[in-house]
Scaffold this motif. Sequence first.
Motif, PDB file in Angstrom:
ATOM      1  N   PRO A  20       0.414  -1.353   0.151  1.00  0.00           N
ATOM      2  CA  PRO A  20       0.008  -0.272   0.249  1.00  0.00           C
ATOM      3  C   PRO A  20       0.553   1.390  -0.367  1.00  0.00           C
ATOM      4  O   PRO A  20       1.833   1.138   0.804  1.00  0.00           O
ATOM      5  CB  PRO A  20      -1.096  -0.659   1.273  1.00  0.00           C
ATOM      6  CG  PRO A  20      -0.021  -0.796   2.372  1.00  0.00           C
ATOM      7  CD  PRO A  20       0.785  -2.458   1.106  1.00  0.00           C
ATOM      8  N   ASN A  21      -0.178   2.471  -0.075  1.00  0.00           N
ATOM      9  CA  ASN A  21       0.643   3.340  -0.480  1.00  0.00           C
ATOM     10  C   ASN A  21      -0.351   4.785  -0.009  1.00  0.00           C
ATOM     11  O   ASN A  21      -1.647   4.514  -0.380  1.00  0.00           O
ATOM     12  CB  ASN A  21       1.568   3.940  -1.410  1.00  0.00           C
ATOM     13  CG  ASN A  21       0.095   4.129  -2.757  1.00  0.00           C
ATOM     14  OD1 ASN A  21       0.136   5.846  -2.530  1.00  0.00           O
ATOM     15  ND2 ASN A  21       0.269   3.804  -3.176  1.00  0.00           N
ATOM     16  N   LYS A  22       0.431   5.996   0.789  1.00  0.00           N
ATOM     17  CA  LYS A  22      -0.359   7.133   0.837  1.00  0.00           C
ATOM     18  C   LYS A  22      -0.690   7.810  -0.048  1.00  0.00           C
ATOM     19  O   LYS A  22       0.614   8.299  -0.634  1.00  0.00           O
ATOM     20  CB  LYS A  22      -0.475   7.386   1.893  1.00  0.00           C
ATOM     21  CG  LYS A  22      -0.610   6.894   3.764  1.00  0.00           C
ATOM     22  CD  LYS A  22      -0.381   7.266   4.785  1.00  0.00           C
ATOM     23  CE  LYS A  22      -0.954   9.006   5.399  1.00  0.00           C
ATOM     24  NZ  LYS A  22      -0.034   8.928   6.687  1.00  0.00           N
ATOM     25  N   THR A  23      -1.862   7.508  -1.679  1.00  0.00           N
ATOM     26  CA  THR A  23      -1.236   8.418  -2.766  1.00  0.00           C
ATOM     27  C   THR A  23      -1.859   9.410  -2.016  1.00  0.00           C
ATOM     28  O   THR A  23      -2.867  10.173  -1.617  1.00  0.00           O
ATOM     29  CB  THR A  23      -2.373   7.739  -3.351  1.00  0.00           C
ATOM     30  OG1 THR A  23      -2.017   6.767  -3.880  1.00  0.00           O
ATOM     31  CG2 THR A  23      -2.350   8.410  -4.863  1.00  0.00           C
ATOM     32  N   VAL A  24      -0.716  10.819  -2.854  1.00  0.00           N
ATOM     33  CA  VAL A  24      -1.558  12.187  -2.463  1.00  0.00           C
ATOM     34  C   VAL A  24      -1.987  12.637  -4.320  1.00  0.00           C
ATOM     35  O   VAL A  24      -2.989  12.973  -4.479  1.00  0.00           O
ATOM     36  CB  VAL A  24      -0.506  13.127  -3.107  1.00  0.00           C
ATOM     37  CG1 VAL A  24      -0.502  14.645  -3.058  1.00  0.00           C
ATOM     38  CG2 VAL A  24      -0.232  12.943  -0.954  1.00  0.00           C
ATOM     39  N   LEU A  25      -1.492  12.217  -5.079  1.00  0.00           N
ATOM     40  CA  LEU A  25      -2.078  12.273  -6.680  1.00  0.00           C
ATOM     41  C   LEU A  25      -1.336  11.461  -7.678  1.00  0.00           C
ATOM     42  O   LEU A  25      -0.277  10.615  -7.730  1.00  0.00           O
ATOM     43  CB  LEU A  25      -1.588  13.858  -7.410  1.00  0.00           C
ATOM     44  CG  LEU A  25      -2.693  13.894  -8.360  1.00  0.00           C
ATOM     45  CD1 LEU A  25      -3.680  14.486  -7.729  1.00  0.00           C
ATOM     46  CD2 LEU A  25      -1.607  15.800  -7.993  1.00  0.00           C
ATOM     47  N   ALA A  32       2.134  10.711  -6.597  1.00  0.00           N
ATOM     48  CA  ALA A  32       2.617  11.089  -5.706  1.00  0.00           C
ATOM     49  C   ALA A  32       2.067  10.858  -4.521  1.00  0.00           C
ATOM     50  O   ALA A  32       1.059   9.975  -4.525  1.00  0.00           O
ATOM     51  CB  ALA A  32       1.957  12.321  -5.938  1.00  0.00           C
ATOM     52  N   PHE A  33       3.101   9.715  -3.822  1.00  0.00           N
ATOM     53  CA  PHE A  33       2.401   9.536  -2.584  1.00  0.00           C
ATOM     54  C   PHE A  33       3.722   9.841  -1.107  1.00  0.00           C
ATOM     55  O   PHE A  33       4.180  10.321  -1.450  1.00  0.00           O
ATOM     56  CB  PHE A  33       2.183   8.510  -2.284  1.00  0.00           C
ATOM     57  CG  PHE A  33       3.758   7.834  -2.560  1.00  0.00           C
ATOM     58  CD1 PHE A  33       4.246   6.908  -4.500  1.00  0.00           C
ATOM     59  CD2 PHE A  33       4.598   7.101  -1.854  1.00  0.00           C
ATOM     60  CE1 PHE A  33       5.640   6.850  -4.564  1.00  0.00           C
ATOM     61  CE2 PHE A  33       5.985   6.041  -1.841  1.00  0.00           C
ATOM     62  CZ  PHE A  33       6.042   6.309  -3.351  1.00  0.00           C
ATOM     63  N   VAL A  44       6.639  14.280   0.053  1.00  0.00           N
ATOM     64  CA  VAL A  44       6.080  13.378  -0.502  1.00  0.00           C
ATOM     65  C   VAL A  44       7.072  13.304  -1.856  1.00  0.00           C
ATOM     66  O   VAL A  44       7.753  14.217  -2.129  1.00  0.00           O
ATOM     67  CB  VAL A  44       4.873  14.414  -1.631  1.00  0.00           C
ATOM     68  CG1 VAL A  44       4.162  13.678  -2.830  1.00  0.00           C
ATOM     69  CG2 VAL A  44       3.698  14.908  -0.829  1.00  0.00           C
ATOM     70  N   LEU A  45       6.737  11.484  -1.901  1.00  0.00           N
ATOM     71  CA  LEU A  45       7.836  11.247  -2.694  1.00  0.00           C
ATOM     72  C   LEU A  45       6.608  11.227  -4.798  1.00  0.00           C
ATOM     73  O   LEU A  45       5.118  11.104  -4.367  1.00  0.00           O
ATOM     74  CB  LEU A  45       8.592   9.922  -2.784  1.00  0.00           C
ATOM     75  CG  LEU A  45       8.463   9.739  -1.659  1.00  0.00           C
ATOM     76  CD1 LEU A  45       9.079   7.838  -1.005  1.00  0.00           C
ATOM     77  CD2 LEU A  45      10.013  10.441  -1.952  1.00  0.00           C
ATOM     78  N   LEU A  46       7.598  11.797  -5.852  1.00  0.00           N
ATOM     79  CA  LEU A  46       6.645  11.582  -6.918  1.00  0.00           C
ATOM     80  C   LEU A  46       7.360  10.686  -8.262  1.00  0.00           C
ATOM     81  O   LEU A  46       8.817  10.557  -8.104  1.00  0.00           O
ATOM     82  CB  LEU A  46       6.763  13.035  -7.271  1.00  0.00           C
ATOM     83  CG  LEU A  46       6.082  13.661  -8.333  1.00  0.00           C
ATOM     84  CD1 LEU A  46       4.518  13.438  -8.370  1.00  0.00           C
ATOM     85  CD2 LEU A  46       6.515  14.578  -9.117  1.00  0.00           C
TER      86      LEU A  46
END
Length: 122
Positions: A20-25, A32-33, A44-46
């Motif tokens: 899993p990841n905590k998606t931003v976009l 991006a997460f 955030v990592l893109l």
Amino acid sequence: MAHTYDPTNIFARILRGEIPNKTVLETEHTLAFHDINPAAPVHVLLIPKGAYATFDHFAAEASADEIVDFHRTAASVCALLGIAPGEGYRAITNAGAHGMQEVPHYHLHILGGKVMGPLIQR
Ligand code: AMP
């Protein structure tokens, strides 16, 4: 030397939905997460969805669509998280042994929410 890519890396596993990841976009070409071990209030990592190991690998071999999408998504993340326009941020990418890259899938760190301090030790 040709670019190589190890598909067992943890970000490849995130892209395959194995962890899993905590998606931003998320867009067609980019994810991006939130970093699992944040170094700032915003971290955030893109990552591109394509199999690129480093920034230079991505810059050399990604399609124009992938490159534009990646950078437009970076801008959207900055706006979404309120760091730009705003107080600003730092964008960093590490590559290879000298860059001390841990995960061999190209990623841009976007860090903000505090004054980040000097860029590197001298
Ligand atoms: P680098 O040293 O530039 O390769 O950075 C790797 C980053 O990935 C570090 O900031 C880690 O905290 C982060 N990281 C490692 N595993 C995960 C994960 N499963 N989800 C989110 N971030 C991760």
